[in-house]
Design an enzyme around this catalytic site. Structure first.
Site, PDB file in Angstrom:
ATOM      1  CG  HIS A  16     -18.355   0.345  -1.624  1.00 49.04           C
ATOM      2  ND1 HIS A  16     -17.014   0.475  -1.870  1.00 49.04           N
ATOM      3  CD2 HIS A  16     -18.954   1.408  -2.195  1.00 49.04           C
ATOM      4  CE1 HIS A  16     -16.809   1.565  -2.580  1.00 49.04           C
ATOM      5  NE2 HIS A  16     -17.959   2.156  -2.788  1.00 49.04           N
ATOM      6  NE  ARG A  62     -24.699  11.137  -1.468  1.00 48.16           N
ATOM      7  CZ  ARG A  62     -24.479  12.228  -0.728  1.00 48.16           C
ATOM      8  NH1 ARG A  62     -24.933  12.282   0.504  1.00 48.16           N
ATOM      9  NH2 ARG A  62     -23.806  13.229  -1.217  1.00 48.16           N
ATOM     10  CG  HIS A  83     -12.513   1.122  -1.082  1.00 46.13           C
ATOM     11  ND1 HIS A  83     -11.259   0.545  -1.073  1.00 46.13           N
ATOM     12  CD2 HIS A  83     -12.636   1.730  -2.284  1.00 46.13           C
ATOM     13  CE1 HIS A  83     -10.653   0.812  -2.229  1.00 46.13           C
ATOM     14  NE2 HIS A  83     -11.470   1.522  -2.988  1.00 46.13           N
ATOM     15  CB  THR A  90     -19.922  -2.698  -7.361  1.00 44.03           C
ATOM     16  OG1 THR A  90     -18.768  -1.861  -7.304  1.00 44.03           O
ATOM     17  CG2 THR A  90     -19.475  -4.154  -7.376  1.00 44.03           C
ATOM     18  NE  ARG A  91     -18.656   2.907 -13.326  1.00 45.85           N
ATOM     19  CZ  ARG A  91     -19.540   3.827 -12.937  1.00 45.85           C
ATOM     20  NH1 ARG A  91     -20.744   3.475 -12.597  1.00 45.85           N
ATOM     21  NH2 ARG A  91     -19.205   5.099 -12.903  1.00 45.85           N
TER      22      ARG A  91
END
Ligand SMILES: [Zn+2]
Length: 389
Positions: free
Chosen positions: A203, A289, A200, A195-196
């Site tokens: 996720h 996605r 929330h 992740t970057r």
């Protein structure tokens, strides 16, 4: 199922320590200097610590060409993004093949050595087309490529000092270290989450779905160079810390930073991210996605489909594909279009821009969207414009 085997069979370790390190440091002072960009600094660290195994240096032309044209190194091993060291023609002209050169960060500190084995010119448009699937200069990865030097240097590297840009030392672990932790905890299957962004509820749901079927979650946020409008790494790290403390099983989660620079290369970067996580020991990786995408350059499922184009099992890490998730008022929980039968009017969905606007007004998104502890971290960061610039 044991932890995954490193890509190419063996973990690379080119970090010099103790006597060898001291010797190399004094040698470097007398060598020609090659200035490194922030991307090259993180690539050096990734190579030296084995995250990019089997690479032992910046790639030769044959590997470069082979990676572009067939997404494999010359020896046939799957590889998605060439790891190169670009310099200007002037710098390249002053270097002799066979010489050792010092790899130097902007502060002037020598952090690496390279044995110069090859220098070659390349076609930036071709690289853009193959790696980024676009030659549009508005694409951040393509823009960076077009701006970089016209000659690529190749050769084996050694890391002789820690870059001064190194952040979050307590969360910075090499593949040797993460593998040791996975083994100590008895994890035989581990899922990586790249992740970057702040995490929330959406996720969190995906991570926990994955964690239902594997032993451990390797939360591996990218902290190298990103676009200037991404949330700064130190804010994200604080948001992960409060989230893990409150809502994740301590003995099933490991937070560790991924010191790579973001390429925004979508599908190719998804493969590259998967290989890096395989080297950390992960057996699975979550691919959402538009993984590693930006703007509208990639199709929604391109980064998932690219795994299907590889011979089954060959890459040695399993992609777990996920849809976007959201809170559904009728279902009363977070889920995805795969599991919720209701139409989107029941779904709590905010765009990244909407969330940013809310936070900048000091307004908290609903708890069904984001954990209050995370929101507090983000709102506080927004109050310090310098911190989020
Ligand atoms: Zn529903």
């Amino acid at each position: 199922m044991p932890l995954s085997t490193p890509h190419g069979g063996k973990l690379v370790d080119r970090v010099l320590r103790d006597g060898a390190q001291k010797e190399a440091q004094s040698e470097a002072r007398h060598l020609k200097n090659i200035p490194l960009s922030d991307v090259a600094i993180s690539d050096l660290e990734l190579i030296a610590t084995g995250v990019l195994s089997p690479l032992t240096g910046f790639v030769h032309q044959e590997d470069y060409e082979s990676t572009l044209s067939r997404m494999r190194l010359k020896n046939g091993l799957i590889w998605a993004i060439p790891v190169t060291l670009p310099v200007s023609k002037e710098v390249a002209a002053g270097l002799r093949l066979g010489d050792k050169v010092a790899l130097v960060e902007p502060s002037g500190k020598e952090i690496g050595l390279m044995k110069l084995e090859e220098k070659y010119t390349y076609n930036k448009e071709r690289e853009a087309k193959e790696v980024y699937r676009t030659t549009d200069e508005a694409h951040p990865g393509v823009a960076r490529l077009y701006k970089q030097g016209d000659v690529l240097l190749a050769g084996e590297v050694w890391m002789i000092d820690t870059p001064s840009t190194v952040t979050f030392p307590e969360y910075r672990r090499t593949p040797v270290q993460t593998r040791r932790i996975f083994e100590e905890r008895g994890w035989r299957s581990v899922v990586a989450f790249q992740t970057r962004n702040p995490i929330h509820r959406a996720h969190e749901y995906i991570q926990k779905c994955a964690l239902e079927i594997v032993d451990g979650l390797f939360l591996n946020p990218l902290v190298g160079e990103t676009k200037s409008d991404d949330v700064p790494a130190h804010v994200r790290m604080e948001s992960y810390e409060v989230l893990l403390r409150g809502y994740y099983p301590v003995n099933r989660t490991l937070l560790s930073v991924f010191p790579a620079a973001m390429r925004y290369a979508g599908p190719r970067e998804a493969i590259w991210h998967a290989i890096a996580r395989k080297n950390y020991g992960c057996t699975h990786i979550i691919i959402g996605r538009d993984h590693a995408g930006v703007g509208k350059y990639y199709g929604t499922y391109d980064a998932q489909r690219i795994f299907d184009e590889l011979p089954p099992g060959e890459i040695g890490i399993t992609n777990l594909n996920f849809e976007h998730s959201f809170y559904c008022k009728k279902c009363g929980q977070v889920l995805t279009s795969k599991t919720c039968p209701h139409d989107s009017s029941n779904h709590l969905i905010f765009s990244g821009t909407q969330v940013r606007e809310m936070l900048s007004r000091g307004q908290a998104p609903p708890p069904e969207f984001s954990r209050p502890e995370v929101v507090t971290v983000l709102i506080n960061a927004m109050k310090q414009p310098a911190a989020v610039a």
